[in-house]
Design a protein around this motif. Structure first.
Motif, PDB file in Angstrom:
ATOM      1  N   ASP A  21      14.863  -7.819 -19.257  1.00 41.20           N
ATOM      2  CA  ASP A  21      14.420  -6.434 -19.446  1.00 41.20           C
ATOM      3  C   ASP A  21      12.910  -6.311 -19.618  1.00 41.20           C
ATOM      4  OD1 ASP A  21      17.044  -5.652 -19.302  1.00 41.20           O
ATOM      5  OD2 ASP A  21      17.362  -5.734 -21.488  1.00 41.20           O
ATOM      6  N   THR A  22      12.228  -7.401 -19.942  1.00 41.71           N
ATOM      7  CA  THR A  22      10.783  -7.333 -20.196  1.00 41.71           C
ATOM      8  C   THR A  22       9.951  -7.616 -18.943  1.00 41.71           C
ATOM      9  OG1 THR A  22      10.668  -9.670 -20.837  1.00 41.71           O
ATOM     10  CG2 THR A  22      11.149  -8.066 -22.571  1.00 41.71           C
ATOM     11  N   VAL A  23      10.591  -8.052 -17.869  1.00 41.73           N
ATOM     12  CA  VAL A  23       9.865  -8.407 -16.644  1.00 41.73           C
ATOM     13  C   VAL A  23       9.819  -7.211 -15.702  1.00 41.73           C
ATOM     14  CG1 VAL A  23       9.807  -9.933 -14.630  1.00 41.73           C
ATOM     15  CG2 VAL A  23      10.518 -10.826 -16.854  1.00 41.73           C
ATOM     16  N   SER A  24       8.616  -6.847 -15.307  1.00 39.68           N
ATOM     17  CA  SER A  24       8.423  -5.709 -14.408  1.00 39.68           C
ATOM     18  C   SER A  24       8.065  -6.185 -13.005  1.00 39.68           C
ATOM     19  CB  SER A  24       7.309  -4.805 -14.945  1.00 39.68           C
ATOM     20  OG  SER A  24       6.063  -5.494 -14.924  1.00 39.68           O
ATOM     21  N   LEU A  25       8.000  -5.221 -12.093  1.00 34.39           N
ATOM     22  CA  LEU A  25       7.603  -5.542 -10.720  1.00 34.39           C
ATOM     23  C   LEU A  25       6.185  -6.107 -10.687  1.00 34.39           C
ATOM     24  CD1 LEU A  25       8.117  -5.416  -7.642  1.00 34.39           C
ATOM     25  CD2 LEU A  25       7.242  -3.063  -7.690  1.00 34.39           C
ATOM     26  N   GLY A  26       5.310  -5.550 -11.509  1.00 34.98           N
ATOM     27  CA  GLY A  26       3.935  -6.040 -11.582  1.00 34.98           C
ATOM     28  C   GLY A  26       3.862  -7.484 -12.046  1.00 34.98           C
ATOM     29  N   ASP A  27       4.772  -7.870 -12.969  1.00 25.27           N
ATOM     30  CA  ASP A  27       4.787  -9.248 -13.451  1.00 25.27           C
ATOM     31  C   ASP A  27       5.161 -10.218 -12.332  1.00 25.27           C
ATOM     32  OD1 ASP A  27       4.134  -8.360 -15.981  1.00 25.27           O
ATOM     33  OD2 ASP A  27       6.227  -8.228 -16.631  1.00 25.27           O
ATOM     34  N   ILE A  28       6.161  -9.846 -11.547  1.00 27.49           N
ATOM     35  CA  ILE A  28       6.579 -10.710 -10.437  1.00 27.49           C
ATOM     36  C   ILE A  28       5.481 -10.788  -9.383  1.00 27.49           C
ATOM     37  CG2 ILE A  28       8.272 -11.004  -8.586  1.00 27.49           C
ATOM     38  CD1 ILE A  28      10.339  -9.707 -10.380  1.00 27.49           C
ATOM     39  N   LYS A  29       4.809  -9.668  -9.152  1.00 27.97           N
ATOM     40  CA  LYS A  29       3.687  -9.680  -8.211  1.00 27.97           C
ATOM     41  C   LYS A  29       2.572 -10.596  -8.713  1.00 27.97           C
ATOM     42  CE  LYS A  29       4.080  -5.206  -5.868  1.00 27.97           C
ATOM     43  NZ  LYS A  29       3.354  -3.956  -5.503  1.00 27.97           N
ATOM     44  N   THR A  30       2.364 -10.599 -10.012  1.00 25.54           N
ATOM     45  CA  THR A  30       1.347 -11.479 -10.589  1.00 25.54           C
ATOM     46  C   THR A  30       1.670 -12.944 -10.316  1.00 25.54           C
ATOM     47  OG1 THR A  30       0.864  -9.897 -12.356  1.00 25.54           O
ATOM     48  CG2 THR A  30       0.213 -12.183 -12.735  1.00 25.54           C
ATOM     49  N   VAL A  31       2.948 -13.307 -10.434  1.00 22.16           N
ATOM     50  CA  VAL A  31       3.375 -14.682 -10.124  1.00 22.16           C
ATOM     51  C   VAL A  31       3.090 -15.008  -8.663  1.00 22.16           C
ATOM     52  CG1 VAL A  31       5.334 -16.263 -10.026  1.00 22.16           C
ATOM     53  CG2 VAL A  31       5.164 -14.616 -11.894  1.00 22.16           C
ATOM     54  N   ILE A  32       3.411 -14.070  -7.783  1.00 22.82           N
ATOM     55  CA  ILE A  32       3.189 -14.283  -6.346  1.00 22.82           C
ATOM     56  C   ILE A  32       1.700 -14.461  -6.055  1.00 22.82           C
ATOM     57  CG2 ILE A  32       3.411 -13.282  -4.045  1.00 22.82           C
ATOM     58  CD1 ILE A  32       5.919 -11.832  -5.040  1.00 22.82           C
ATOM     59  N   TYR A  33       0.881 -13.578  -6.626  1.00 25.54           N
ATOM     60  CA  TYR A  33      -0.564 -13.676  -6.406  1.00 25.54           C
ATOM     61  C   TYR A  33      -1.115 -14.992  -6.939  1.00 25.54           C
ATOM     62  CZ  TYR A  33      -0.801  -8.743  -5.059  1.00 25.54           C
ATOM     63  OH  TYR A  33      -0.635  -7.539  -4.414  1.00 25.54           O
ATOM     64  N   ALA A  34      -0.641 -15.411  -8.118  1.00 30.44           N
ATOM     65  CA  ALA A  34      -1.120 -16.658  -8.712  1.00 30.44           C
ATOM     66  C   ALA A  34      -0.788 -17.850  -7.823  1.00 30.44           C
ATOM     67  CB  ALA A  34      -0.513 -16.841 -10.104  1.00 30.44           C
ATOM     68  N   GLN A  35       0.430 -17.861  -7.277  1.00 29.92           N
ATOM     69  CA  GLN A  35       0.829 -18.962  -6.407  1.00 29.92           C
ATOM     70  C   GLN A  35       0.056 -18.933  -5.091  1.00 29.92           C
ATOM     71  OE1 GLN A  35       5.117 -18.959  -6.027  1.00 29.92           O
ATOM     72  NE2 GLN A  35       5.437 -19.509  -8.182  1.00 29.92           N
ATOM     73  N   LEU A  36      -0.208 -17.732  -4.582  1.00 28.64           N
ATOM     74  CA  LEU A  36      -0.993 -17.615  -3.348  1.00 28.64           C
ATOM     75  C   LEU A  36      -2.422 -18.113  -3.560  1.00 28.64           C
ATOM     76  CD1 LEU A  36       0.149 -14.122  -1.982  1.00 28.64           C
ATOM     77  CD2 LEU A  36       0.724 -16.378  -1.062  1.00 28.64           C
ATOM     78  N   ILE A  37      -2.995 -17.804  -4.727  1.00 29.82           N
ATOM     79  CA  ILE A  37      -4.349 -18.272  -5.038  1.00 29.82           C
ATOM     80  C   ILE A  37      -4.393 -19.798  -5.065  1.00 29.82           C
ATOM     81  CG2 ILE A  37      -6.083 -18.396  -6.873  1.00 29.82           C
ATOM     82  CD1 ILE A  37      -5.393 -15.503  -7.577  1.00 29.82           C
ATOM     83  N   LEU A  38      -3.368 -20.401  -5.679  1.00 28.33           N
ATOM     84  CA  LEU A  38      -3.324 -21.864  -5.779  1.00 28.33           C
ATOM     85  C   LEU A  38      -3.156 -22.502  -4.399  1.00 28.33           C
ATOM     86  CD1 LEU A  38      -3.460 -24.126  -7.838  1.00 28.33           C
ATOM     87  CD2 LEU A  38      -0.963 -24.017  -8.042  1.00 28.33           C
ATOM     88  N   ILE A  39      -2.267 -21.944  -3.587  1.00 27.84           N
ATOM     89  CA  ILE A  39      -2.056 -22.469  -2.229  1.00 27.84           C
ATOM     90  C   ILE A  39      -3.322 -22.310  -1.398  1.00 27.84           C
ATOM     91  CG2 ILE A  39      -0.771 -22.141  -0.075  1.00 27.84           C
ATOM     92  CD1 ILE A  39       1.630 -21.270  -1.783  1.00 27.84           C
ATOM     93  N   ALA A  40      -3.990 -21.175  -1.528  1.00 29.55           N
ATOM     94  CA  ALA A  40      -5.230 -20.939  -0.783  1.00 29.55           C
ATOM     95  C   ALA A  40      -6.316 -21.920  -1.200  1.00 29.55           C
ATOM     96  CB  ALA A  40      -5.700 -19.501  -0.997  1.00 29.55           C
ATOM     97  N   ALA A  41      -6.380 -22.236  -2.503  1.00 26.99           N
ATOM     98  CA  ALA A  41      -7.386 -23.184  -2.997  1.00 26.99           C
ATOM     99  C   ALA A  41      -7.155 -24.573  -2.414  1.00 26.99           C
ATOM    100  CB  ALA A  41      -7.353 -23.238  -4.519  1.00 26.99           C
TER     101      ALA A  41
END
Length: 223
Positions: A87-107
């Motif tokens: 109940d505490t996880v929002s769409l923005g939180d999941i997007k944050t995970v996706i962005y974080a992983q994309l940043i790491l892969i891009a690096a």
């Protein structure tokens, strides 16, 4: 006679690198395009995720994040896992995970794209039986420079990745602070590769100089 036989055996033994380089040259050239494509794909996915507006139930979870009944589990690596109530996880939180992983892969892709290219060129010269090509030293030093800068950059991004995800999912985000620090591991490895490139360059210069001296000596003798 014994010395000549030992030299002959060593020549045959180390000559295998020519065959290996013929295989590795196209492999690393392929990896060069893979990492380049991954970098472009990260940008495309980031743009698509930005435009996505759906419910948490309908969005596809990123890798390393799973739904376990009434809570989400997120693996950060290094033996760390975060559990967050559903109940505490929002769409923005999941997007944050996706962005974080994309940043790491891009690096990682930013580092491995030039490294793969220069290894491919180095292997191509070795495969062409051109070990004394002065470009080999340059390619090796480029690899060392990319590792020295790229690995340090990847470590920074990895720490930012962990910080961003922990801050997003812990109950008290104000207690989490970013501390990038500095790791000399990548710098040391890069400098060692860079030094190895100088050794290759020195060996090539000595070989070329000795070859010129031999040719000049032969010309004088023949005259």
């Amino acid at each position: 006679m014994v010395i000549k036989m030992e030299m002959s055996e060593k020549a045959i033994k180390y000559r295998r690198i020519v065959f290996i380089s013929k295989i590795l040259a196209p492999v690393f050239k392929f990896l060069y395009y893979v990492f380049m494509a991954a970098l472009v794909l990260c940008g495309i996915i980031a743009l698509i995720v930005l435009l996505v507006n759906t419910s948490v139930e309908n969005i596809m979870l990123p890798p390393l994040m799973t739904l376990q009944g009434d809570y989400y589990s997120l693996f950060l690596g290094n033996g760390i896992r975060i559990d967050a109530p559903y109940d505490t996880v929002s769409l923005g939180d999941i997007k944050t995970v996706i962005y974080a992983q994309l940043i790491l892969i891009a690096a990682v892709s930013c580092m491995m794209t030039p490294v793969s290219l220069f290894i491919s060129k180095l292997c191509r010269n070795i495969a062409a039986s051109s070990p004394y090509n002065l470009k080999n030293a340059r390619y090796t030093m480029y690899i060392g420079l990319c590792v020295m800068i790229g690995y340090t950059f990847v470590l920074f991004m990895r720490r930012f990745y962990n910080y961003l995800l922990v801050k997003t999912f812990v109950s008290d985000p104000e207690a989490i602070h970013l501390s990038l620090g500095f790791d000399f591991g990548g710098v040391i490895i890069g400098l060692l590769i860079f030094l190895f490139g100088y050794v290759i360059g020195y060996s090539a210069e000595r070989h070329i100089t000795d070859a010129v001296k031999t040719d000049v000596h032969n010309d004088i003798v023949n005259k």
